[in-house]
Design a protein around this motif. Structure first.
Motif, PDB file in Angstrom:
ATOM      1  N   ASP A  15     -52.983  62.045  29.583  1.00  0.00           N
ATOM      2  CA  ASP A  15     -52.887  63.279  30.368  1.00  0.00           C
ATOM      3  C   ASP A  15     -52.201  63.009  31.698  1.00  0.00           C
ATOM      4  OD1 ASP A  15     -55.912  65.262  29.736  1.00  0.00           O
ATOM      5  OD2 ASP A  15     -53.859  65.355  28.968  1.00  0.00           O
ATOM      6  N   GLY A  16     -51.161  63.772  31.997  1.00  0.00           N
ATOM      7  CA  GLY A  16     -50.507  63.623  33.300  1.00  0.00           C
ATOM      8  C   GLY A  16     -49.659  62.370  33.381  1.00  0.00           C
ATOM      9  N   ILE A  21     -54.867  54.208  39.082  1.00  0.00           N
ATOM     10  CA  ILE A  21     -54.747  54.760  40.431  1.00  0.00           C
ATOM     11  C   ILE A  21     -54.240  53.754  41.455  1.00  0.00           C
ATOM     12  CG2 ILE A  21     -57.169  54.315  40.944  1.00  0.00           C
ATOM     13  CD1 ILE A  21     -57.118  56.935  42.597  1.00  0.00           C
ATOM     14  N   ASN A  22     -54.577  52.469  41.249  1.00  0.00           N
ATOM     15  CA  ASN A  22     -54.133  51.517  42.269  1.00  0.00           C
ATOM     16  C   ASN A  22     -52.634  51.265  42.224  1.00  0.00           C
ATOM     17  OD1 ASN A  22     -54.616  50.260  39.770  1.00  0.00           O
ATOM     18  ND2 ASN A  22     -54.692  48.255  40.714  1.00  0.00           N
ATOM     19  N   ASN A  30     -49.069  60.983  39.129  1.00  0.00           N
ATOM     20  CA  ASN A  30     -49.855  59.938  38.485  1.00  0.00           C
ATOM     21  C   ASN A  30     -51.234  59.764  39.093  1.00  0.00           C
ATOM     22  OD1 ASN A  30     -47.883  59.330  36.639  1.00  0.00           O
ATOM     23  ND2 ASN A  30     -46.845  57.960  38.057  1.00  0.00           N
ATOM     24  N   LEU A  31     -51.554  60.556  40.107  1.00  0.00           N
ATOM     25  CA  LEU A  31     -52.899  60.475  40.660  1.00  0.00           C
ATOM     26  C   LEU A  31     -53.834  61.249  39.723  1.00  0.00           C
ATOM     27  CD1 LEU A  31     -52.062  60.830  44.430  1.00  0.00           C
ATOM     28  CD2 LEU A  31     -53.022  58.840  43.272  1.00  0.00           C
ATOM     29  N   PRO A  32     -55.128  60.890  39.708  1.00  0.00           N
ATOM     30  CA  PRO A  32     -56.017  61.366  38.648  1.00  0.00           C
ATOM     31  C   PRO A  32     -56.346  62.855  38.647  1.00  0.00           C
ATOM     32  CG  PRO A  32     -57.213  60.043  40.256  1.00  0.00           C
ATOM     33  CD  PRO A  32     -55.772  59.913  40.575  1.00  0.00           C
ATOM     34  N   PHE A  33     -56.399  63.514  39.825  1.00  0.00           N
ATOM     35  CA  PHE A  33     -56.809  64.925  39.821  1.00  0.00           C
ATOM     36  C   PHE A  33     -55.596  65.785  39.513  1.00  0.00           C
ATOM     37  CE2 PHE A  33     -61.237  65.110  41.296  1.00  0.00           C
ATOM     38  CZ  PHE A  33     -61.445  63.774  41.536  1.00  0.00           C
ATOM     39  N   ILE A  34     -55.259  65.828  38.224  1.00  0.00           N
ATOM     40  CA  ILE A  34     -53.976  66.398  37.823  1.00  0.00           C
ATOM     41  C   ILE A  34     -53.901  67.909  38.036  1.00  0.00           C
ATOM     42  CG2 ILE A  34     -53.511  64.558  36.177  1.00  0.00           C
ATOM     43  CD1 ILE A  34     -54.515  66.321  33.957  1.00  0.00           C
ATOM     44  N   VAL A  40     -55.435  64.376  44.419  1.00  0.00           N
ATOM     45  CA  VAL A  40     -56.709  63.740  44.741  1.00  0.00           C
ATOM     46  C   VAL A  40     -57.796  64.814  44.783  1.00  0.00           C
ATOM     47  CG1 VAL A  40     -55.725  61.785  45.986  1.00  0.00           C
ATOM     48  CG2 VAL A  40     -56.189  63.921  47.214  1.00  0.00           C
ATOM     49  N   GLY A  41     -59.038  64.376  44.779  1.00  0.00           N
ATOM     50  CA  GLY A  41     -60.153  65.316  44.801  1.00  0.00           C
ATOM     51  C   GLY A  41     -60.301  65.947  46.178  1.00  0.00           C
TER      52      GLY A  41
END
Lengths: 226, 276
Positions: A15-16, A21-22, A30-34, A40-41
């Motif tokens: 997904d995304g 993340i690092n 590519n950051l997790p909170f797509i 980001v959150g």
């Protein structure tokens, strides 16, 4: 099935398209909170109906009062109606009548309401009967052993299920009170190669303030031998 | 050399893809039991049957911090020295030296079911409901093993999503099993590791093709505790006495027949005298 080989994901599509993340560049996809443009959150959720600051609320049917804040439930939660012939069946149970915490969950063999999987012979054979899992301590209290048929009731309705006693559920102490929890799968229905009562007969029609995702994982019930 | 399969209990998630793959490959039918078994919790199936060559056994073991929900795959162990082969009067069960599979030839079977008595794992099952019943058990996917060089493995092994099942040469698998145990010990500061230091099936009953390593003792998953002595010894003893037993019984029956006949004759004679 999915593995990071040092430079890329192999085996499946992520997904995304995200790198871990690092390694992701800031503000990139590519950051997790797509779903957030920043990737980001958010601690300040300015677009949320029950924001902007995260808060702990108790479920609509809860055995205890909110220990974290004076507001028991989410005031912006969606409370639905289950209208049947003009009567609203979406009523709220109390811990006095329904002392046991209930949650709904899944099993490997069936998917969602089981309308497809319960018609597949090999899957139906592996998991034919609607069951309810309860801890050994609760089972002893109620005089139930594995294999008994039990009746599980909530303010919305009642179902029959095969009782399965397991060590995986144990009593917990919350706010000084001993609480028991039971697990109710929701894969069964009235038609199919194998039939059974649906766990969703018991759940309340309450949804998340923003997404309306139903609160089917946390409500109150009563269990007794049928 | 012979093949084997290594089951790693620390990788198994109890998903039962293996059971379904086995049913699919062998074209076995599904049979919903009238009374759902509650042994093992949500395990469902509790025994192998003529339609179920393999199933997963679930066991909740230990308490508190030591609690584990453990799984074991149950099927024919394809013993190196099969008791069923020795007990079979007609040679319907036979271990293939090349593949290590213990195969069943229903053309030879006379339905005596001595194999069911001889098996220490209780695996061969009889088709009790059929009018022409045969014995049924796991075949080690012998029809797939012909293509083992091309990467084919038993259906269950191919289906396993976590690689809990590994197929290969038995010797190599024993090495791999011990290697995993040692590596786990080395990585653990306490030096214990996550495995019980025992490869079940390596030596039990003279060795079996299916071997198990796990974080719980396999006997806790109701796999039988067995010594290293092959069961073929007992089976051979029983079978070698069979001709004597048969002849002896025959002689006894003939003897009883003549005694009874004689008694009836005497009784009839006395009756005649009374009448006469």
């Amino acid at each position: 099935m999915l593995a990071w080989n040092g430079t890329a994901w192999v085996g499946d599509v992520v997904d995304g398209g995200g790198n871990p993340i690092n390694l992701a560049a800031a503000g990139s996809q590519n950051l997790p909170f797509i779903m957030n443009s920043e990737g980001v959150g958010k601690l300040w959720g300015y677009s949320l109906k029950d924001g902007p600051i995260p808060e702990v609320y108790e479920p609509w049917e809860s055995p205890i009062s909110n220990l974290m804040t004076a507001q028991q439930n989410d005031p912006a939660a969606y409370i639905g109606k289950l209208l049947v012939d003009g009567t609203d069946w979406n009523e709220r149970g109390t811990v006095g009548d329904f002392p046991i915490i209930a949650t709904t969950y899944r099993c490997t063999e069936h998917w969602q309401t089981g309308i497809m999987t319960r018609n597949l012979p090999w899957l139906a054979e592996l998991m034919p009967k609607m069951y309810v899992e309860l801890g050994a301590d609760l089972a002893d209290k109620l005089g139930i052993v594995s294999g008994d048929t039990v009746k599980v009731r909530s303010k919305r309705g009642e179902i029959h299920a095969l009782a399965i006693v397991t060590k995986r559920f144990q009593a917990i102490t919350v706010d000084g009170k001993e609480m028991h929890q039971v697990g109710i799968p929701w894969h069964w229905g009235y038609a199919g190669r194998v039939k059974g009562d649906s766990g969703n007969i018991l759940t309340p029609s309450v949804g998340d303030a923003n997404t309306c995702i139903p609160e089917s994982k946390s409500f109150l019930c009563k269990v007794e031998k049928a | 050399m012979a093949y084997g399969v290594l089951f790693d209990g620390t990788r198994c998630i109890g998903c039962r893809a293996c059971s379904v793959a086995c049913k699919s490959w062998n074209e076995n039918s599904a049979k919903v039991e009238k009374k759902t078994s509650v042994e093992g919790g949500i395990q469902g199936k509790a025994v192998v049957s003529s339609d179920t060559f393999t199933f997963m056994r679930y066991r909740e073991i230990g308490e508190g911090d030591d609690f584990k929900w453990a799984f074991a795959k149950i099927q024919c162990m394809h013993c190196l020295k099969p008791g069923c082969e020795t007990a079979c009067i007609v040679g319907a069960l036979h271990r293939n030296e090349e593949t290590g599979a213990v195969t069943y030839d229903q053309g030879k079977c006379i339905g005596c079911r001595y194999c069911m008595v001889a098996c220490p794992f209780g695996i061969p099952t009889y088709q009790w409901e059929d009018r022409t019943p045969w014995i049924r058990k796991c075949t080690f996917c012998s029809d797939r093993l012909n293509e083992a060089e091309n990467g084919m493995a038993p259906a269950c092994v191919t289906a396993c999503p976590t690689r809990a099942l590994q197929f290969g040469e038995r010797d190599e698998l024993i090495e791999e099993a011990h290697k995993r145990i040692e590596e786990s010990k080395a990585a653990d500061p306490a030096g214990v590791g996550k495995y019980i230091d025992h490869v079940y099936g390596e030596k039990e009953v003279g060795g079996t093709a299916w071997m198990y390593i796990s974080s719980v003792d396999m006997t806790e998953l109701d796999l039988p505790w067995l010594s290293e002595e092959p069961v073929t010894k007992n089976a051979r003893t029983a079978m070698s006495l069979l001709p004597y037993y048969a002849t002896g019984m025959l002689a006894l029956m003939v003897g009883i027949y003549f005694i009874t006949k004689r008694r009836q004759k005497i009784a009839a004679g006395k009756h005649e005298e009374k009448k006469g």
